[in-house]
Design a protein around this motif. Structure first.
Motif, PDB file in Angstrom:
ATOM      1  N   GLU A 135       1.967  58.282  -8.703  1.00 52.92           N
ATOM      2  CA  GLU A 135       0.645  58.070  -8.113  1.00 52.92           C
ATOM      3  C   GLU A 135      -0.285  59.248  -8.400  1.00 52.92           C
ATOM      4  O   GLU A 135      -1.465  59.049  -8.710  1.00 52.92           O
ATOM      5  N   GLU A 139      -3.708  59.050 -10.572  1.00 54.94           N
ATOM      6  CA  GLU A 139      -4.991  59.502 -10.034  1.00 54.94           C
ATOM      7  C   GLU A 139      -5.640  60.499 -10.984  1.00 54.94           C
ATOM      8  O   GLU A 139      -6.849  60.433 -11.251  1.00 54.94           O
ATOM      9  N   GLU A 142      -6.962  58.551 -13.889  1.00 51.58           N
ATOM     10  CA  GLU A 142      -8.162  57.791 -13.525  1.00 51.58           C
ATOM     11  C   GLU A 142      -9.391  58.694 -13.495  1.00 51.58           C
ATOM     12  O   GLU A 142     -10.451  58.337 -13.983  1.00 51.58           O
ATOM     13  N   ARG A 143      -9.216  59.875 -12.929  1.00 52.51           N
ATOM     14  CA  ARG A 143     -10.353  60.784 -12.796  1.00 52.51           C
ATOM     15  C   ARG A 143     -10.645  61.552 -14.085  1.00 52.51           C
ATOM     16  O   ARG A 143     -11.706  62.140 -14.217  1.00 52.51           O
TER      17      ARG A 143
END
Length: 152
Positions: A135, A139, A142-143
């Protein structure tokens, strides 16, 4: 505001925690292997094989992460490669190991073996930590995803 350095440091902290779990489970595995009932159990040996494969991929993924931190390279491609080539493969090996350990637990002779009970509890903690690692990486990805250039 997204602090990439903090996110990578958090990821490394999770990986160090996973190292601690691996170390403790290794001790339990070696102790359990001295019991001939377990040492001769096919599912137990398959669990051990998959667990060691998981550990191998985990250590490689931690190495990638530390390299990324040390040289402060936070490129999307590096993070994506880390997730695909190490972390997810480690998770797959862990799932295989868990499946074999579950088969050992189903056998009456091994069901109440203290080492198996501890291994089962430990592997569940590791599974939870591995999920948090995945996770965290997702993240970060994604960022960090590159913004597509608009064509004129």
């Amino acid at each position: 505001m997204f602090n990439r350095t903090e996110a990578v440091n958090n990821l490394l902290a999770l990986m160090r925690l996973q190292n601690s779990y691996i170390h403790e489970l290794n001790k339990l595995i070696y102790a359990a292997a001295t019991d001939l009932t377990l040492a001769n159990n096919h599912e137990f040996t398959m669990f051990v094989d998959n667990f060691f494969e998981f550990a191998h991929y985990h250590y490689n993924s931690e190495g990638y992460s530390q390299a990324a931190q040390l040289v402060q390279i936070y490129h999307y491609i590096l993070l994506e490669r880390l997730l695909d080539s190490q972390v997810l493969v480690a998770a797959e090996q862990m799932e295989l190991a868990i499946g074999h350990l579950e088969m050992v637990v189903r056998e009456m002779q091994a069901r109440f073996h203290p080492q198996i009970i501890l291994l089962n509890q430990g592997i569940l903690l590791m599974e939870e930590t591995q999920l948090k690692i995945i996770e965290s990486l997702e993240e970060l990805l994604e960022r960090s995803q590159p913004v597509p250039k608009l064509q004129n």
